[in-house]
Design a protein around this motif. Sequence first.
Motif, PDB file in Angstrom:
ATOM      1  N   GLY A  66      28.288  50.111  57.844  1.00  0.00           N
ATOM      2  CA  GLY A  66      28.825  49.611  59.099  1.00  0.00           C
ATOM      3  C   GLY A  66      27.887  49.833  60.267  1.00  0.00           C
ATOM      4  N   PRO A  67      28.261  49.330  61.431  1.00  0.00           N
ATOM      5  CA  PRO A  67      27.414  49.460  62.619  1.00  0.00           C
ATOM      6  C   PRO A  67      27.361  50.884  63.121  1.00  0.00           C
ATOM      7  CG  PRO A  67      29.539  48.513  63.204  1.00  0.00           C
ATOM      8  CD  PRO A  67      29.506  48.575  61.708  1.00  0.00           C
ATOM      9  N   LEU A  68      26.359  51.158  63.931  1.00  0.00           N
ATOM     10  CA  LEU A  68      26.223  52.458  64.577  1.00  0.00           C
ATOM     11  C   LEU A  68      26.932  52.376  65.922  1.00  0.00           C
ATOM     12  CD1 LEU A  68      24.745  55.147  63.952  1.00  0.00           C
ATOM     13  CD2 LEU A  68      22.843  54.310  65.328  1.00  0.00           C
ATOM     14  N   THR A  69      27.811  53.335  66.188  1.00  0.00           N
ATOM     15  CA  THR A  69      28.544  53.336  67.455  1.00  0.00           C
ATOM     16  C   THR A  69      28.534  54.731  68.062  1.00  0.00           C
ATOM     17  OG1 THR A  69      30.732  53.887  66.542  1.00  0.00           O
ATOM     18  CG2 THR A  69      30.083  51.551  66.530  1.00  0.00           C
ATOM     19  N   ASP A  96      20.813  59.107  74.335  1.00  0.00           N
ATOM     20  CA  ASP A  96      21.991  58.832  73.511  1.00  0.00           C
ATOM     21  C   ASP A  96      22.835  60.089  73.308  1.00  0.00           C
ATOM     22  OD1 ASP A  96      21.332  56.191  73.257  1.00  0.00           O
ATOM     23  OD2 ASP A  96      21.037  56.213  71.086  1.00  0.00           O
ATOM     24  N   GLY A  97      22.176  61.224  73.191  1.00  0.00           N
ATOM     25  CA  GLY A  97      22.919  62.477  73.045  1.00  0.00           C
ATOM     26  C   GLY A  97      23.763  62.788  74.259  1.00  0.00           C
ATOM     27  N   GLY A  98      23.290  62.371  75.438  1.00  0.00           N
ATOM     28  CA  GLY A  98      24.077  62.551  76.641  1.00  0.00           C
ATOM     29  C   GLY A  98      25.328  61.695  76.647  1.00  0.00           C
ATOM     30  N   ASP A 136      14.289  43.685  74.620  1.00  0.00           N
ATOM     31  CA  ASP A 136      13.965  42.452  73.896  1.00  0.00           C
ATOM     32  C   ASP A 136      12.654  42.575  73.135  1.00  0.00           C
ATOM     33  OD1 ASP A 136      16.261  41.282  74.925  1.00  0.00           O
ATOM     34  OD2 ASP A 136      15.219  40.491  76.687  1.00  0.00           O
ATOM     35  N   ALA A 137      11.747  43.398  73.644  1.00  0.00           N
ATOM     36  CA  ALA A 137      10.447  43.562  72.994  1.00  0.00           C
ATOM     37  C   ALA A 137      10.483  44.566  71.852  1.00  0.00           C
ATOM     38  CB  ALA A 137       9.409  43.994  74.029  1.00  0.00           C
ATOM     39  N   MET A 138      11.575  45.311  71.751  1.00  0.00           N
ATOM     40  CA  MET A 138      11.685  46.327  70.701  1.00  0.00           C
ATOM     41  C   MET A 138      12.206  45.708  69.407  1.00  0.00           C
ATOM     42  SD  MET A 138      13.279  49.664  72.638  1.00  0.00           S
ATOM     43  CE  MET A 138      12.503  50.393  74.071  1.00  0.00           C
ATOM     44  N   THR A 139      11.438  45.845  68.357  1.00  0.00           N
ATOM     45  CA  THR A 139      11.866  45.455  67.016  1.00  0.00           C
ATOM     46  C   THR A 139      11.496  46.598  66.083  1.00  0.00           C
ATOM     47  OG1 THR A 139       9.745  44.402  66.484  1.00  0.00           O
ATOM     48  CG2 THR A 139      11.462  43.005  67.505  1.00  0.00           C
ATOM     49  N   PRO A 140      12.119  46.683  64.897  1.00  0.00           N
ATOM     50  CA  PRO A 140      11.810  47.798  63.999  1.00  0.00           C
ATOM     51  C   PRO A 140      10.331  47.972  63.692  1.00  0.00           C
ATOM     52  CG  PRO A 140      13.793  46.704  63.266  1.00  0.00           C
ATOM     53  CD  PRO A 140      13.249  45.868  64.392  1.00  0.00           C
ATOM     54  N   ASP A 141       9.566  46.858  63.710  1.00  0.00           N
ATOM     55  CA  ASP A 141       8.144  46.963  63.376  1.00  0.00           C
ATOM     56  C   ASP A 141       7.235  46.903  64.595  1.00  0.00           C
ATOM     57  OD1 ASP A 141       8.612  44.338  64.007  1.00  0.00           O
ATOM     58  OD2 ASP A 141       7.558  43.490  62.273  1.00  0.00           O
ATOM     59  N   SER A 142       7.798  47.000  65.801  1.00  0.00           N
ATOM     60  CA  SER A 142       6.972  46.910  66.999  1.00  0.00           C
ATOM     61  C   SER A 142       6.189  48.199  67.218  1.00  0.00           C
ATOM     62  CB  SER A 142       7.840  46.610  68.225  1.00  0.00           C
ATOM     63  OG  SER A 142       8.710  47.692  68.506  1.00  0.00           O
ATOM     64  N   LYS A 169      20.250  48.875  63.817  1.00  0.00           N
ATOM     65  CA  LYS A 169      21.579  49.333  64.232  1.00  0.00           C
ATOM     66  C   LYS A 169      21.529  49.983  65.610  1.00  0.00           C
ATOM     67  CE  LYS A 169      23.790  50.249  59.740  1.00  0.00           C
ATOM     68  NZ  LYS A 169      24.517  51.264  58.953  1.00  0.00           N
ATOM     69  N   THR A 170      20.503  50.781  65.840  1.00  0.00           N
ATOM     70  CA  THR A 170      20.385  51.442  67.138  1.00  0.00           C
ATOM     71  C   THR A 170      20.140  50.426  68.243  1.00  0.00           C
ATOM     72  OG1 THR A 170      19.565  53.501  66.156  1.00  0.00           O
ATOM     73  CG2 THR A 170      19.047  53.116  68.475  1.00  0.00           C
ATOM     74  N   LEU A 171      19.262  49.469  68.009  1.00  0.00           N
ATOM     75  CA  LEU A 171      18.974  48.447  69.017  1.00  0.00           C
ATOM     76  C   LEU A 171      20.219  47.614  69.323  1.00  0.00           C
ATOM     77  CD1 LEU A 171      15.457  47.338  67.710  1.00  0.00           C
ATOM     78  CD2 LEU A 171      15.939  48.706  69.749  1.00  0.00           C
ATOM     79  N   ASP A 172      20.986  47.282  68.299  1.00  0.00           N
ATOM     80  CA  ASP A 172      22.234  46.543  68.520  1.00  0.00           C
ATOM     81  C   ASP A 172      23.218  47.367  69.354  1.00  0.00           C
ATOM     82  OD1 ASP A 172      21.341  44.347  67.128  1.00  0.00           O
ATOM     83  OD2 ASP A 172      22.383  44.860  65.262  1.00  0.00           O
ATOM     84  N   MET A 173      23.270  48.668  69.086  1.00  0.00           N
ATOM     85  CA  MET A 173      24.172  49.540  69.825  1.00  0.00           C
ATOM     86  C   MET A 173      23.788  49.560  71.306  1.00  0.00           C
ATOM     87  SD  MET A 173      25.091  53.559  69.061  1.00  0.00           S
ATOM     88  CE  MET A 173      23.398  54.125  69.354  1.00  0.00           C
ATOM     89  N   TRP A 174      22.499  49.651  71.601  1.00  0.00           N
ATOM     90  CA  TRP A 174      22.057  49.688  72.993  1.00  0.00           C
ATOM     91  C   TRP A 174      22.409  48.406  73.734  1.00  0.00           C
ATOM     92  CZ3 TRP A 174      16.430  51.905  72.162  1.00  0.00           C
ATOM     93  CH2 TRP A 174      16.526  53.253  71.789  1.00  0.00           C
ATOM     94  N   ARG A 175      22.407  47.274  73.025  1.00  0.00           N
ATOM     95  CA  ARG A 175      22.698  46.005  73.694  1.00  0.00           C
ATOM     96  C   ARG A 175      24.149  45.916  74.154  1.00  0.00           C
ATOM     97  NH1 ARG A 175      19.297  44.278  69.369  1.00  0.00           N
ATOM     98  NH2 ARG A 175      17.292  43.476  70.165  1.00  0.00           N
ATOM     99  N   GLY A 176      25.055  46.508  73.414  1.00  0.00           N
ATOM    100  CA  GLY A 176      26.471  46.334  73.732  1.00  0.00           C
ATOM    101  C   GLY A 176      27.252  47.588  74.056  1.00  0.00           C
TER     102      GLY A 176
END
Length: 269
Positions: A66-69, A96-98, A136-142, A169-176
């Motif tokens: 499942g997604p990371l939340t 994120d820890g904060g 937007d510039a962050m991808t797993p292989d960037s 999963k982390t990048l998706d979490m940051w977007r929403g």
Amino acid sequence: MGDYAELPGVRTWYETDGTSGEPLLLLHGGFCTNDTWGAQRADLAAAYRVFLPERRAHGHTPDVEGPLTYQAMAEDTVAFLERVVGEPAHLVGWSDGGIVALLVAAARPDLVRKAVVIGATFRPAAECWAEPGMLDAMTPDSADLAFFREMYEAVTPDGAGHWPAAAAKTLDMWRGQPTLTAEDLAAVRAPTLVMVGDDDMMTLEHTSALYRSLADARLAVVPGASHLVPLEQPGSVNRMILDHLAQDTVETMMPVRRAAGESGNAAAA
């Protein structure tokens, strides 16, 4: 040395430091491991029993379906406090820890003594990042994530090949996420130090809104610092953390927001 705690949501890796004092949890940032707390551990462990859990899909802790939340990670942290720590603790969270620390403090005030949140947000990236286009510039292989990829691949039990899935999963979490309101933050009753670099990824306006929404807060804008302020200025950061945890009340000569007492901060904001 570390060990695993069998929690309801995930088998969680954690380390400990210090042998006496009140318990204190160090909650690392996104993509990070406990190694990023290297500049804080010794100073904090001299006064507190320090616990360092690595959250799901980070470090030695496996990913789950499942997604990371943030909500799931906060629930993991509550379970860790109840089953491993066994009593209320101070929470020190970076990035994120904060966010996780704020969620835990709002939902379970009985488990949180005091809190420190460093470079934290309460709304999604587009609403609080100084440069939302960075995401937007962050991808797993960037190249931007190469350092974090190497850190992850060195210790993950899921194997190096799982990095693209965990990073996505982390990048998706940051977007929403997160999607907290001022009313949600007002539920945090623990005295909280809000810390940010003066050139942080998070806007100073957003950090100010976070500070003003908390019922009992102090604000520290660290000059000449970025989102990596615990690494850049560990001496100053450690002193501010220790001072906040040791200080029971704030007394100033000309209070304004605190004129009605710490409990009146939210209303005064």
